[in-house]
Design an enzyme around this catalytic site. Sequence first.
Site, PDB file in Angstrom:
ATOM      1  N   CYS A   1      -0.875   4.378   2.157  1.00 34.21           N
ATOM      2  CA  CYS A   1      -1.166   4.247   3.593  1.00 34.21           C
ATOM      3  C   CYS A   1      -0.777   2.837   4.043  1.00 34.21           C
ATOM      4  O   CYS A   1       0.379   2.469   3.932  1.00 34.21           O
ATOM      5  CB  CYS A   1      -2.632   4.547   3.879  1.00 34.21           C
ATOM      6  SG  CYS A   1      -3.792   3.587   2.886  1.00 34.21           S
ATOM      7  N   SER A   2      -1.736   2.074   4.559  1.00 32.90           N
ATOM      8  CA  SER A   2      -1.414   0.710   4.991  1.00 32.90           C
ATOM      9  C   SER A   2      -2.643  -0.189   4.903  1.00 32.90           C
ATOM     10  O   SER A   2      -2.946  -0.930   5.838  1.00 32.90           O
ATOM     11  CB  SER A   2      -0.872   0.711   6.426  1.00 32.90           C
ATOM     12  OG  SER A   2      -1.819   1.288   7.318  1.00 32.90           O
ATOM     13  N   CYS A   3      -3.364  -0.102   3.798  1.00 33.36           N
ATOM     14  CA  CYS A   3      -4.537  -0.959   3.612  1.00 33.36           C
ATOM     15  C   CYS A   3      -4.107  -2.423   3.724  1.00 33.36           C
ATOM     16  O   CYS A   3      -3.161  -2.845   3.066  1.00 33.36           O
ATOM     17  CB  CYS A   3      -5.181  -0.700   2.253  1.00 33.36           C
ATOM     18  SG  CYS A   3      -5.983   0.915   2.144  1.00 33.36           S
TER      19      CYS A   3
ATOM     20  N   CYS B   1       0.872  -1.179   0.000  1.00 35.86           N
ATOM     21  CA  CYS B   1       0.000   0.000   0.000  1.00 35.86           C
ATOM     22  C   CYS B   1       0.906   1.225   0.000  1.00 35.86           C
ATOM     23  O   CYS B   1       1.485   1.579   1.024  1.00 35.86           O
ATOM     24  CB  CYS B   1      -0.906   0.008   1.236  1.00 35.86           C
ATOM     25  SG  CYS B   1      -2.163   1.310   1.168  1.00 35.86           S
TER      26      CYS B   1
END
Length: 226
Positions: free
Chosen positions: A127-129, A124
């Site tokens: 972000c940090s999906c 990702c």
Amino acid sequence: MSGTTHDRLDAHGHTHGHKHDDHYHTWVAPSEIEARVRAFESLLVEKNITTHDAIDTLVATFENDLGPMHGARVVAKAWVDPAYRARLNQDGTAAIAELGYRGLQTEHVKALFDTETDHHMWVCTLCSCFPWTLLGIPPVWFKSAPYRAKVVSHPRDVLRDFGYDLPADVKVHVWDTSAEQRYLVVPLRPADTDDLTEEQLAGLVTRDCMIGTGKPLSRAEWEASR
């Protein structure tokens, strides 16, 4: 980096991380984040919005009830059941739901199947999906900006950092996950595992191999970990 992190599942479905040197882990400052989390938690409790016990229960849910043991079941079933593998390839979200895994960022999941000539990784970049239900809480290195940048520009170097040196003729595909599209890598089934049950095969599947930065445990590694 001299190695990677394998998550081994015990008989109760809990994960036991085996950590080695991790450069990506050192590139973040978790102490500042932890301080903010503690302050926020104290504020919520002070205002009677929640309690420390309720927060502990929520954290325990993420640590024990959500995690790579679920993704491992999906991978193992795809290894042994050609019909399920076909459904997983056609509609990952629906096939995963067949095993009871829904919601919590498990929607819009596409399965990426490794072959002898193609290796898949996902990241990702913004972000940090992360598919929490299938893989648990994202590791610190996955959320670090240096890792997210390097995996896109130099994926083979990242794999080497994790101790995974692919043959030169294997093509590496890097996929960018988002809120609208998440991924799960189905790695190649390890050799010499034809006699293992689906449940036993799930014990070979690591969190990192479902991200694409690692590979399943070998039979010898699996037997040594039992």
